[in-house]
Design a protein around this motif. Sequence first.
Motif, PDB file in Angstrom:
ATOM      1  N   ASP A 168      -5.649  21.329  68.163  1.00  0.00           N
ATOM      2  CA  ASP A 168      -4.742  22.314  68.745  1.00  0.00           C
ATOM      3  C   ASP A 168      -3.314  21.772  68.690  1.00  0.00           C
ATOM      4  N   THR A 169      -2.536  22.278  67.733  1.00  0.00           N
ATOM      5  CA  THR A 169      -1.160  21.830  67.551  1.00  0.00           C
ATOM      6  C   THR A 169      -0.148  22.858  68.050  1.00  0.00           C
ATOM      7  N   GLY A 170      -0.635  24.001  68.501  1.00  0.00           N
ATOM      8  CA  GLY A 170       0.270  25.070  68.893  1.00  0.00           C
ATOM      9  C   GLY A 170       0.636  25.973  67.742  1.00  0.00           C
ATOM     10  N   PHE A 171       0.187  25.602  66.535  1.00  0.00           N
ATOM     11  CA  PHE A 171       0.432  26.405  65.333  1.00  0.00           C
ATOM     12  C   PHE A 171      -0.894  26.632  64.620  1.00  0.00           C
ATOM     13  N   HIS A 172      -0.872  27.559  63.668  1.00  0.00           N
ATOM     14  CA  HIS A 172      -2.064  27.836  62.873  1.00  0.00           C
ATOM     15  C   HIS A 172      -2.114  26.807  61.735  1.00  0.00           C
ATOM     16  N   ASN A 173      -2.972  25.801  61.864  1.00  0.00           N
ATOM     17  CA  ASN A 173      -2.974  24.663  60.936  1.00  0.00           C
ATOM     18  C   ASN A 173      -3.275  25.079  59.495  1.00  0.00           C
ATOM     19  N   LEU A 174      -4.228  25.979  59.306  1.00  0.00           N
ATOM     20  CA  LEU A 174      -4.624  26.363  57.952  1.00  0.00           C
ATOM     21  C   LEU A 174      -3.477  27.030  57.206  1.00  0.00           C
ATOM     22  N   THR A 175      -2.692  27.818  57.908  1.00  0.00           N
ATOM     23  CA  THR A 175      -1.534  28.466  57.285  1.00  0.00           C
ATOM     24  C   THR A 175      -0.531  27.435  56.789  1.00  0.00           C
ATOM     25  N   LEU A 176      -0.265  26.426  57.605  1.00  0.00           N
ATOM     26  CA  LEU A 176       0.677  25.375  57.203  1.00  0.00           C
ATOM     27  C   LEU A 176       0.140  24.564  56.032  1.00  0.00           C
ATOM     28  N   LEU A 177      -1.167  24.285  56.028  1.00  0.00           N
ATOM     29  CA  LEU A 177      -1.760  23.537  54.915  1.00  0.00           C
ATOM     30  C   LEU A 177      -1.665  24.325  53.610  1.00  0.00           C
ATOM     31  N   ILE A 178      -1.914  25.630  53.683  1.00  0.00           N
ATOM     32  CA  ILE A 178      -1.804  26.469  52.483  1.00  0.00           C
ATOM     33  C   ILE A 178      -0.367  26.468  51.979  1.00  0.00           C
ATOM     34  N   ALA A 179       0.602  26.516  52.888  1.00  0.00           N
ATOM     35  CA  ALA A 179       2.010  26.505  52.487  1.00  0.00           C
ATOM     36  C   ALA A 179       2.385  25.189  51.808  1.00  0.00           C
ATOM     37  N   VAL A 180       1.919  24.082  52.356  1.00  0.00           N
ATOM     38  CA  VAL A 180       2.205  22.777  51.744  1.00  0.00           C
ATOM     39  C   VAL A 180       1.595  22.698  50.342  1.00  0.00           C
ATOM     40  N   ALA A 181       0.376  23.177  50.199  1.00  0.00           N
ATOM     41  CA  ALA A 181      -0.275  23.180  48.885  1.00  0.00           C
ATOM     42  C   ALA A 181       0.494  24.064  47.907  1.00  0.00           C
ATOM     43  N   ALA A 182       0.961  25.226  48.387  1.00  0.00           N
ATOM     44  CA  ALA A 182       1.721  26.140  47.523  1.00  0.00           C
ATOM     45  C   ALA A 182       3.023  25.493  47.060  1.00  0.00           C
ATOM     46  N   VAL A 183       3.703  24.798  47.968  1.00  0.00           N
ATOM     47  CA  VAL A 183       4.953  24.122  47.604  1.00  0.00           C
ATOM     48  C   VAL A 183       4.687  23.034  46.571  1.00  0.00           C
ATOM     49  N   ALA A 184       3.627  22.261  46.760  1.00  0.00           N
ATOM     50  CA  ALA A 184       3.301  21.190  45.812  1.00  0.00           C
ATOM     51  C   ALA A 184       3.019  21.742  44.427  1.00  0.00           C
ATOM     52  N   VAL A 185       2.230  22.804  44.362  1.00  0.00           N
ATOM     53  CA  VAL A 185       1.918  23.416  43.065  1.00  0.00           C
ATOM     54  C   VAL A 185       3.178  23.983  42.425  1.00  0.00           C
ATOM     55  N   LEU A 186       4.022  24.634  43.229  1.00  0.00           N
ATOM     56  CA  LEU A 186       5.261  25.206  42.698  1.00  0.00           C
ATOM     57  C   LEU A 186       6.163  24.133  42.115  1.00  0.00           C
ATOM     58  N   ILE A 187       6.300  23.016  42.799  1.00  0.00           N
ATOM     59  CA  ILE A 187       7.159  21.934  42.304  1.00  0.00           C
ATOM     60  C   ILE A 187       6.625  21.376  40.992  1.00  0.00           C
ATOM     61  N   VAL A 188       5.321  21.168  40.923  1.00  0.00           N
ATOM     62  CA  VAL A 188       4.717  20.651  39.685  1.00  0.00           C
ATOM     63  C   VAL A 188       4.958  21.616  38.521  1.00  0.00           C
ATOM     64  N   LEU A 189       4.751  22.900  38.750  1.00  0.00           N
ATOM     65  CA  LEU A 189       4.931  23.893  37.683  1.00  0.00           C
ATOM     66  C   LEU A 189       6.392  23.980  37.248  1.00  0.00           C
ATOM     67  N   GLU A 190       7.313  23.935  38.205  1.00  0.00           N
ATOM     68  CA  GLU A 190       8.733  24.013  37.863  1.00  0.00           C
ATOM     69  C   GLU A 190       9.174  22.779  37.075  1.00  0.00           C
ATOM     70  N   VAL A 191       8.693  21.594  37.457  1.00  0.00           N
ATOM     71  CA  VAL A 191       9.049  20.372  36.733  1.00  0.00           C
ATOM     72  C   VAL A 191       8.493  20.413  35.314  1.00  0.00           C
ATOM     73  N   ARG A 192       7.239  20.846  35.168  1.00  0.00           N
ATOM     74  CA  ARG A 192       6.639  20.951  33.831  1.00  0.00           C
ATOM     75  C   ARG A 192       7.392  21.958  32.972  1.00  0.00           C
ATOM     76  N   ARG A 193       7.779  23.066  33.573  1.00  0.00           N
ATOM     77  CA  ARG A 193       8.524  24.078  32.825  1.00  0.00           C
ATOM     78  C   ARG A 193       9.871  23.546  32.369  1.00  0.00           C
ATOM     79  N   ARG A 194      10.554  22.838  33.248  1.00  0.00           N
ATOM     80  CA  ARG A 194      11.862  22.289  32.894  1.00  0.00           C
ATOM     81  C   ARG A 194      11.735  21.249  31.790  1.00  0.00           C
ATOM     82  N   ASN A 195      10.725  20.392  31.884  1.00  0.00           N
ATOM     83  CA  ASN A 195      10.523  19.370  30.856  1.00  0.00           C
ATOM     84  C   ASN A 195      10.199  19.995  29.501  1.00  0.00           C
TER      85      ASN A 195
END
Length: 429
Positions: A168-195
């Motif tokens: 119990d963190t006062g927030f919805h943990n699964l939502t935050l985990l999904i957001a972190v995963a989405a950010v990680a995937v987005l960064i990887v894809l953007e870096v690969r695209r730029r390269n």
Amino acid sequence: MNALLNTLRGNVRQYGMIIALAAIVILFQISTEGVLLKPLNVSNLVVQNAQILILAIGMVIVIVARHIDLSVGSVAAFVGAASAIMMTQYDFPWWLAVFLGLLIGTAIGAWHGFWVAYVGIPAFIVTLASMLLFRGLTLVVLKGATVGGLPEPFKAIGNGFLPEIGPDTGFHNLTLLIAVAAVAVLIVLEVRRRNAQAAYNFDVLPFPLFVVKLALLTIVIMYFAYLLADARGLPIVGLILGGLIVVYTFIMNRTVFGRHVYAIGGNVDAATMSGVNTKRVDFMVMMNMGLLSGLAGLVTTARLTAANPKAGVNFELDAIAAAFIGGAAVTGGVGTVVGAIIGGLVMGVLNNGMSLLGVSIDWQQAIKGLVLLLAVAFDVWNKRRTAGSGGAGAESAEPSAPPPDKLAEEIEAMEAELSVDSSGDPSKT
């Protein structure tokens, strides 16, 4: 600074609506005294506009292929009504009714595709006829009455949220985990695209600006996730919508089918002469729109917890407006899934913000009409601007990106070899 200005100038269509959306959000956040971005209101914004965003994904593909679909609201209502009848009167399991509802939507889309692709009737006429046909069939199926008493698991599709996990963190943990995963995937894809772009000597953002871009995207995603996590978490329909955005963005950008859709929208005659099976692509585009219309109908029925004869009214207009506001070209060939989502969010924020301010529904319709007109006018102006100046990247002295160094060396070697052959041995060609 020059690199930033050149990037914005060359991608006015891409970034214009993002800036407009940010401006609208800031305007209503100030005018509503902070109510717009309260966690509960943001959660409601996602749930209330999910069906329009789902339709906008399919509609932008239809518009890119230089067609239009006026039947999506009626098809959504009919699929929702048919599924509700299956569950309440015939005791079908909710998951089977959902599957059959999607199948009905796909069949209707295939029906449209047959007339458009193989008979040659304009999509405007075909879908106008279907708009009347399926609105009437909805009334027949429901007998003019609202059908409720739907199963709870089905209603959760439109109103449910992801379950709680972890401490119990006062927030919805699964939502935050999904957001972190989405950010990680987005960064990887953007870096690969730029390269990949840099490997072929295409113009790319300077590294500091690229880092700023990734930082801004991360902040937006995590702040949005924070607001949802502070309310009830990510809605189930939000997860469905996110999956659709990822899948259809990949299809349109990374598959042969997506390239064929853009080719047909850009120049159907050239695409035909290039070997593209235009009839099959048009058929698939219309069938896909039927599938997403069926999904939107199921989401709408689940959110309303009942099938209503008036469900889906004006859905087609909102979906078309979202696609055009998001940058789709009236003449076809231009448009993106993410752009359509941004356009849908512009419409959703306008609706929500004006409702919070107590603006009457008649004035809301008038303002949304003006926004659509201005968006299309902006598209026309931008097209004339780029045509007159040589298009995006016209500031560059080079007409196109140079080949990679390795390829340039191979070309020079081949030219030298041909030169030796032609001068040293006249018998060689």
